[in-house]
Structure formats: C-alpha cells, structure tokens
Scaffold this motif. Structure first.
Motif, mmCIF file in Angstrom:
data_model
loop_
_atom_site.group_PDB
_atom_site.id
_atom_site.type_symbol
_atom_site.label_atom_id
_atom_site.label_comp_id
_atom_site.label_asym_id
_atom_site.label_seq_id
_atom_site.Cartn_x
_atom_site.Cartn_y
_atom_site.Cartn_z
ATOM 1 N N GLU A 115 0.829 -1.201 0.000
ATOM 2 C CA GLU A 115 0.000 0.000 0.000
ATOM 3 C C GLU A 115 0.858 1.243 0.000
ATOM 4 O O GLU A 115 0.596 2.200 -0.722
ATOM 5 C CB GLU A 115 -0.921 0.003 1.216
ATOM 6 N N GLN A 116 1.917 1.233 0.796
ATOM 7 C CA GLN A 116 2.689 2.449 1.018
ATOM 8 C C GLN A 116 3.683 2.740 -0.104
ATOM 9 O O GLN A 116 3.900 3.888 -0.476
ATOM 10 C CB GLN A 116 3.451 2.358 2.348
ATOM 11 N N TYR A 117 4.279 1.666 -0.669
ATOM 12 C CA TYR A 117 5.386 1.868 -1.608
ATOM 13 C C TYR A 117 5.077 1.400 -3.031
ATOM 14 O O TYR A 117 5.958 1.399 -3.881
ATOM 15 C CB TYR A 117 6.634 1.153 -1.091
ATOM 16 N N GLY A 118 3.840 0.991 -3.283
ATOM 17 C CA GLY A 118 3.505 0.501 -4.603
ATOM 18 C C GLY A 118 3.960 -0.939 -4.802
ATOM 19 O O GLY A 118 4.223 -1.678 -3.847
ATOM 20 N N THR A 119 4.078 -1.344 -6.048
ATOM 21 C CA THR A 119 4.463 -2.715 -6.376
ATOM 22 C C THR A 119 5.977 -2.816 -6.425
ATOM 23 O O THR A 119 6.623 -2.268 -7.322
ATOM 24 C CB THR A 119 3.848 -3.146 -7.715
#
Length: 525
Positions: free
Chosen positions: A295-299
C-alpha cells in the motif's frame, strides 16, 4: 499480477499437441473441476490506471466528481446507466477491496469484453487477457488498440479517484477484478504476487530460460500461431539457474554470477533487451525474486538469496525510489529460499542444517518477525505456495522432500493456524514443483528413474497418490499453468534431459496429456 504459476505453450493441430498425439488417460479427472460453481462470477488480475478527469462526463452521462467511485471497462456491453449499479465489479488493491459500478468505457478500447468467453473483437486472445495488455507486452495487433493507436500501458480497467486511492493504489498497478454480473467462475483468486521461475507467461507468450555450460543465459519463446523461436543467446556469465519474472510491462531475468553478485537483464516492450546489470551482493545460492504489492510503496520487486554463512540477504526495488541497498535477514539456512505474499505479508522460507523448515514474516508497519522453526525434517529445499480454497480461505502450504524420498507438507489456514506435518508418500529426488490448477493443487517431482511424478489434491476428494507421467529428465521438473485462447488453461511440465535438451509435456482440458516432446537446446541448468 498473477499467480506465481506459469507455463510454456502448445499448439493443437488436427488432434495433436505441438505435433505430438494427445494421450487418453489424464491424471487430472476428466470432469473440469473449474466448472463446478457455474454461478460464481469471473475474476481476473489486470492492470489498472487512474481515470481522473474530474468535471468530465462519462459514457453514461455521469459528471465525474472529486473522490468519485466508479470504474471504466473497455466495452460498452458492460456499461451501467447513470446512477445504476446493474453492472458492477469488485476491485481489490494492495490494502482493501471496493465494489464499484461500471459507468465509463475504456481504457484504450471500446469493444474488448475480455472477461467474456465470446469476445466482440480480438477473439484469438485468451479469456481474461485485455487486448491492451497483449498489445503492450507482446506486440499483439502491432502494439495498437482497435483504433490503430499505439498502446502506452497494459491497462484493462480505469478507476475513478475515490476507488483508486481507496483500495490502496498510489500509482497505476495490478488489481484483482471480479465481474459481479458474470457466471462461470471458480472462486479461485488470481495470485497477488509472483515468485520468479525459469518459465513465465509473458502476455500471450510462454518463455523458458536456462543456462548453458559457457555461463550464458538462453531463452526460448512460444507465441501462439508462430511456435517456438528456438533458443536465443542472452549472454551473461552466470552460475546456477536463471530466473524470470514479469514486473509491470517488463520481463526481467536474474541470475548469480561467479563473483556471488546478482545480475539482471530487462526486456521492455518497444525498447527490447537491456544489457546485464550488476546488482551487487555476495550470494552462495541462486536468487529468488518476487513481485510484492504494498500500500505504502507501490508494487515492489524484491530479491532474496542465501550467503555462504547461511544468512538470507535481500535487495528491494520500489517504483519511486529505485533500488535500495542489500540488507540481512539473518538466519542459518541451506539451499534455496521460497517466497510468498500472503495477504499484506511477505513470507520467506528456508531449510535449516537440522532439516527443519524456518519462516520469517514481514508485516507492513511491524518489520520482520525473525526466523521461526516450523519443524519437520526435510532434505530438499522447501517450496511454499498460496492455495486459494472455497472452504478454508487462502491457505499457505509448504512442501518438502525427506531423505527417504517422501514428500511432506504443512498447512496454514486463516482460522486454524498451522497444522501438523503430514506425508504424501512418494519417492522423489530434488525439489518439487507446485501449481494451483483450477481448484486443484498439484505437486510434481522427479523419481530416481528420471520419470516425472504427479500427485493431485481435489477438494472433497483428497490426494490421488503419485502418478507416473513418464519421461527421463536429469533436472528438477518445473510445472506451470499457461492461459491460452484456443485451448483454455493448459498445465505444462518442463525438465532438462541428461544431454541438456529441454523436454515438455502438456495437459489440455479436453485432450488430456500430450506425449513428451523436445524443445532442443544444450543446457546445464
């Protein structure tokens, strides 16, 4: 993203598969277990983009508001009237899910009902594969949409801002979409993350990778309608087996050099292959790579491997910050590690010198748990898999081979926690390979006679026991699922023969198992 589950392709002509006659006695039951729940809606893993366009008007006349909640799909057949939820989807991202109505048409196309078995256009693509994804990744339709425009991304769904941010996306990325008005689904949830493998489905292609005696990586690519390319030399100087993973629109290949460093080569649509990049590190075991949705850093793209002292090291790539440095997870493991994303957690498994299986779990906001001894006494590297079940939810299952050749397993259920170790029997050597095929879980291993053996779990029917699929391979088999337009979801096995030739056998739902056939080559791993 899809499951970590992949395969190489086959073409059936006049009742033959890759030119080999289909045999009549499949180890998989003749009844297609995926058709058991005809009222279950269809679910696919697709790339999502943010629609934005606040103040604009959608295809059904809705005026887009800030923080709006709806989606767009690339076919007018799915469009709901303004204010109606007649056709809605459940879309799941890194942190949560949301049900939203289909109020706009797009992205890219207007006649691409890719979720339907009977597509309006692009009928040669597999069900569930957006045309834009195939065009962007594999050059389908010349890399263009239905209007002749170059496709700039593989998106199969647009999300209004409120939906986009509400499910945890911060940048365009992969989501799981359930088309709630449809039927014919299985209840199977496409994998959220994917661990790298020597075989990978990339767009509509099946790609297989290996290493030759000179240290070069080689790849062989199957494209529907074009057959195999033959082995292509990708260069490099690797020790151990290369591994590949799809990351966004790219295909990335990784391997360990004789200096212990991890090397990376990247294929980008429209650009082609990069050269080999030295990512540093000092590993004694082959790297394992996983796509991890956060959620916080993307994929993220994360690499894990074992150092000579048994510690596990990792390096992480995040979309906005690039590669971080190598860091240690500690531990004292031997052999290769296995990776699984379980919910929002990332879990790493390895075998200790005492034969126990050890697990280390990362939970966002809580960091790593440290290594936990899960017991057991295995002689082969553990392999972990996320198994989606209708009755017990998403299970985490570990499999490993004992010194006597029997395969043992331990299962984690969301409500029950870890069960005890139990034996599947068998007499295999080397590492096992796992595939979820429909609602089944299938385990493959190599016998001491070189044959490939298969054991299949069907919900409500337990395990079949080990079935001899024949063949004579010298390397561990790799089993993968390959989603095709013409033949449905095929199950494919690949293995290296003693002479370095790669062999394969293919299961097709209506045809059963093909004979073994050769892809040629001269690989050592």
């Amino acid at each position: 993203m899809r499951r970590t589950l992949l395969a190489a392709a086959a073409a059936l002509l006049a009742g033959t598969l890759h030119g080999m006659p289909a045999t009549a006695a499949p180890a998989v039951p003749d009844t297609d277990v995926r058709a058991a729940a005809v009222s279950t809606p269809l679910t696919y893993r697709v790339f999502a983009t943010r629609e934005g366009l606040v103040g604009g008007t959608t295809a059904n006349g809705h005026v887009i508001k800030p923080n709006d909640h709806f989606v767009a799909l690339p076919s007018r057949s799915a469009l709901s009237p303004a204010g109606s939820t007649a056709k809605s989807v459940k879309v799941c991202g890194p942190s949560s899910c949301e049900t939203a109505p289909v109020w706009d048409v797009g992205p890219h196309n207007t006649k691409d009902n890719y979720w339907d078995a009977n597509r309006e256009m692009f009928k040669d693509l597999p069900q569930g594969r957006p045309e834009a994804q195939a065009a962007y990744q594999s050059g389908y339709n010349g890399g263009r949409d239905e209007f002749g425009r170059t496709v700039p991304n593989p998106a199969g769904i647009d999300l209004a801002d409120g939906t986009f941010y509400g499910i945890g996306l911060r940048d365009n990325g992969w989501v799981t979409v359930t088309f709630l008005w449809t039927t014919g689904g299985t209840g199977e949830t496409p994998a959220v993350s994917l661990q790298s493998s020597p075989t990978v489905q990339y767009g509509i292609q099946m790609q297989v990778y290996g290493r030759a005696a000179n240290g070069h990586a080689y790849g062989n690519v199957y494209t529907p309608g074009k057959s195999w390319t033959g082995w292509q030399d990708l260069g490099g100087n690797l020790t151990g087996r290369p591994t590949a993973v799809e990351y966004g629109s790219q295909l990335q290949v990784f391997g360990r050099g004789p200096d212990g460093a991890t090397y990376q080569r990247v294929y980008t649509p429209g650009t082609g292959w990069s050269g080999w990049t030295n990512l540093g590190g000092n590993l004694a075991g082959d790297p394992a790579v996983i796509v991890y949705d956060t959620e916080q850093y993307g994929t993220q793209l994360q690499i894990y491997g074992r150092a000579a002292n048994g510690q596990v090291w990792s390096r992480v790539y995040a979309p906005k910050s690039g590669w971080g440095g190598w860091y240690s997870l500690g531990g004292n493991v031997t052999g290769a590690v296995s990776l699984v994303q379980y919910g929002t957690q990332l879990q790493v498994f390895g075998r200790g010198a005492d034969g126990g299986t050890y697990g280390n779990v990362y939970t966002p906001g809580k960091s790593w748990t440290g290594w936990t001894n899960l017991g057991g006494n295995i002689a082969g590297d553990p392999v972990a898999v996320l198994y989606n079940t209708a009755d017990y939810g998403n299970q985490l299952q570990i499999f490993g081979r004992t010194s006597g050749g029997a395969v043992w397993s331990r299962v984690y259920g969301p409500k029950s926690g870890w069960g005890g170790w139990y034996s599947l029997g068998g007499n295999v050597t080397g590492a096992v390979s796992l595939v979820q095929y429909g609602t089944q879980l299938q385990v493959f291993g190599r016998g001491t006679n070189g044959a490939t053996y298969q054991n299949v779990y069907t919900p409500g029917k337990s395990w079949t026991g080990w079935q001899n699929l024949g063949g004579t391979i010298a390397g561990d088999p790799v089993a993968v699922e390959y989603d095709t337009a013409q033949y449905g979801k095929q199950l494919e096995i690949y293995g290296r023969g003693a002479a370095g030739v790669t062999w394969s056998r293919v299961y097709t739902p209506k045809q059963g198992w093909s004979d073994w056939y050769s892809l040629g080559g001269n690989l050592t791993l």
